[in-house]
Write a protein that holds these residues in place. Structure first.
Motif, PDB file in Angstrom:
ATOM      1  N   THR A  17      -2.654   5.297  14.502  1.00 40.28           N
ATOM      2  CA  THR A  17      -1.976   6.262  13.641  1.00 40.28           C
ATOM      3  C   THR A  17      -1.581   5.525  12.367  1.00 40.28           C
ATOM      4  O   THR A  17      -0.870   4.521  12.432  1.00 40.28           O
ATOM      5  CB  THR A  17      -0.711   6.837  14.302  1.00 40.28           C
ATOM      6  N   PHE A  18      -2.111   5.983  11.256  1.00 38.90           N
ATOM      7  CA  PHE A  18      -1.658   5.522   9.950  1.00 38.90           C
ATOM      8  C   PHE A  18      -0.848   6.651   9.334  1.00 38.90           C
ATOM      9  O   PHE A  18      -1.326   7.787   9.258  1.00 38.90           O
ATOM     10  CB  PHE A  18      -2.842   5.265   9.004  1.00 38.90           C
ATOM     11  N   VAL A  19       0.359   6.351   8.891  1.00 40.68           N
ATOM     12  CA  VAL A  19       1.153   7.312   8.128  1.00 40.68           C
ATOM     13  C   VAL A  19       1.272   6.748   6.720  1.00 40.68           C
ATOM     14  O   VAL A  19       1.715   5.604   6.535  1.00 40.68           O
ATOM     15  CB  VAL A  19       2.553   7.532   8.739  1.00 40.68           C
ATOM     16  N   TYR A  20       0.824   7.544   5.746  1.00 38.51           N
ATOM     17  CA  TYR A  20       0.836   7.131   4.349  1.00 38.51           C
ATOM     18  C   TYR A  20       1.851   7.962   3.579  1.00 38.51           C
ATOM     19  O   TYR A  20       2.068   9.131   3.896  1.00 38.51           O
ATOM     20  CB  TYR A  20      -0.532   7.365   3.698  1.00 38.51           C
ATOM     21  N   ARG A  21       2.441   7.351   2.557  1.00 35.32           N
ATOM     22  CA  ARG A  21       3.321   8.100   1.651  1.00 35.32           C
ATOM     23  C   ARG A  21       2.851   7.868   0.216  1.00 35.32           C
ATOM     24  O   ARG A  21       2.564   6.731  -0.171  1.00 35.32           O
ATOM     25  CB  ARG A  21       4.775   7.635   1.801  1.00 35.32           C
ATOM     26  N   TRP A  22       2.777   8.960  -0.547  1.00 33.64           N
ATOM     27  CA  TRP A  22       2.435   8.873  -1.963  1.00 33.64           C
ATOM     28  C   TRP A  22       3.697   8.479  -2.720  1.00 33.64           C
ATOM     29  O   TRP A  22       4.712   9.173  -2.642  1.00 33.64           O
ATOM     30  CB  TRP A  22       1.898  10.216  -2.463  1.00 33.64           C
ATOM     31  N   ASN A  23       3.656   7.352  -3.428  1.00 37.67           N
ATOM     32  CA  ASN A  23       4.862   6.870  -4.123  1.00 37.67           C
ATOM     33  C   ASN A  23       4.874   7.249  -5.601  1.00 37.67           C
ATOM     34  O   ASN A  23       5.658   6.725  -6.380  1.00 37.67           O
ATOM     35  CB  ASN A  23       5.019   5.355  -3.945  1.00 37.67           C
ATOM     36  N   GLY A  24       3.993   8.175  -5.975  1.00 34.00           N
ATOM     37  CA  GLY A  24       3.913   8.580  -7.374  1.00 34.00           C
ATOM     38  C   GLY A  24       2.766   7.907  -8.100  1.00 34.00           C
ATOM     39  O   GLY A  24       2.324   8.373  -9.147  1.00 34.00           O
ATOM     40  N   GLU A  25       2.280   6.788  -7.531  1.00 30.88           N
ATOM     41  CA  GLU A  25       1.169   6.057  -8.138  1.00 30.88           C
ATOM     42  C   GLU A  25       0.021   5.849  -7.164  1.00 30.88           C
ATOM     43  O   GLU A  25      -1.143   5.888  -7.551  1.00 30.88           O
ATOM     44  CB  GLU A  25       1.649   4.691  -8.646  1.00 30.88           C
ATOM     45  N   GLU A  26       0.357   5.601  -5.899  1.00 30.07           N
ATOM     46  CA  GLU A  26      -0.678   5.313  -4.903  1.00 30.07           C
ATOM     47  C   GLU A  26      -0.144   5.613  -3.511  1.00 30.07           C
ATOM     48  O   GLU A  26       1.053   5.757  -3.296  1.00 30.07           O
ATOM     49  CB  GLU A  26      -1.126   3.848  -5.001  1.00 30.07           C
ATOM     50  N   TRP A  27      -1.084   5.720  -2.570  1.00 32.99           N
ATOM     51  CA  TRP A  27      -0.725   5.891  -1.171  1.00 32.99           C
ATOM     52  C   TRP A  27      -0.428   4.524  -0.574  1.00 32.99           C
ATOM     53  O   TRP A  27      -1.191   3.577  -0.775  1.00 32.99           O
ATOM     54  CB  TRP A  27      -1.874   6.531  -0.395  1.00 32.99           C
ATOM     55  N   LYS A  28       0.673   4.418   0.151  1.00 28.91           N
ATOM     56  CA  LYS A  28       1.025   3.187   0.859  1.00 28.91           C
ATOM     57  C   LYS A  28       1.214   3.512   2.334  1.00 28.91           C
ATOM     58  O   LYS A  28       1.663   4.611   2.696  1.00 28.91           O
ATOM     59  CB  LYS A  28       2.333   2.595   0.308  1.00 28.91           C
TER      60      LYS A  28
END
Length: 122
Positions: free
Chosen positions: A99-110
């Motif tokens: 499971t990868f959970v990504y968050r968009w920080n306004g510039e890129e997905w982390k």
């Protein structure tokens, strides 16, 4: 379009593995990203701890391939979960659940959360 973008994040991660540099892998995780790794009992809570895990893992020469992906997006959060297989330079392979959970920080997905575990059944 969104699903392709999220799938490409795995390619970025897998390509970072190929560099052999744990820092390149850790850089894909949020500063306080959590890693529940496949081959360690220790939860990793930040870049330093994530990079530390990948030192030994990368020494095995892993190459990942997704066998099944399930992508869901919720605003600034994206989840990709399923099954992947790693092949290693010694010719062995291991299949795991991820499971990868990504968050968009306004510039890129982390990556904010990454859980990986070996398949429980032989």
């Amino acid at each position: 379009m969104m699903n392709n973008e999220i799938m490409a994040l795995f390619d970025d991660w897998n390509n970072a593995l190929q560099t052999g540099n744990p820092e390149n892998v850790a850089a894909l995780y949020e500063t306080n990203g959590i890693l529940l790794p496949t081959l360690s009992n220790k939860v990793r809570h930040n870049h330093e701890e994530v990079a530390d895990y990948f030192v030994n893992f990368l020494a095995k020469g892993p190459v990942g391939k997704i066998d099944e992906a399930n992508i869901r997006t919720f605003g600034q959060i994206a989840i990709n979960s399923g099954i992947y297989t790693f092949t290693f330079k010694d010719g062995t392979a291991v299949q795991g659940r991820f499971t990868f959970v990504y968050r968009w920080n306004g510039e890129e997905w982390k990556i904010i959360e990454h859980h990986s575990s070996q398949m429980p059944e032989k």
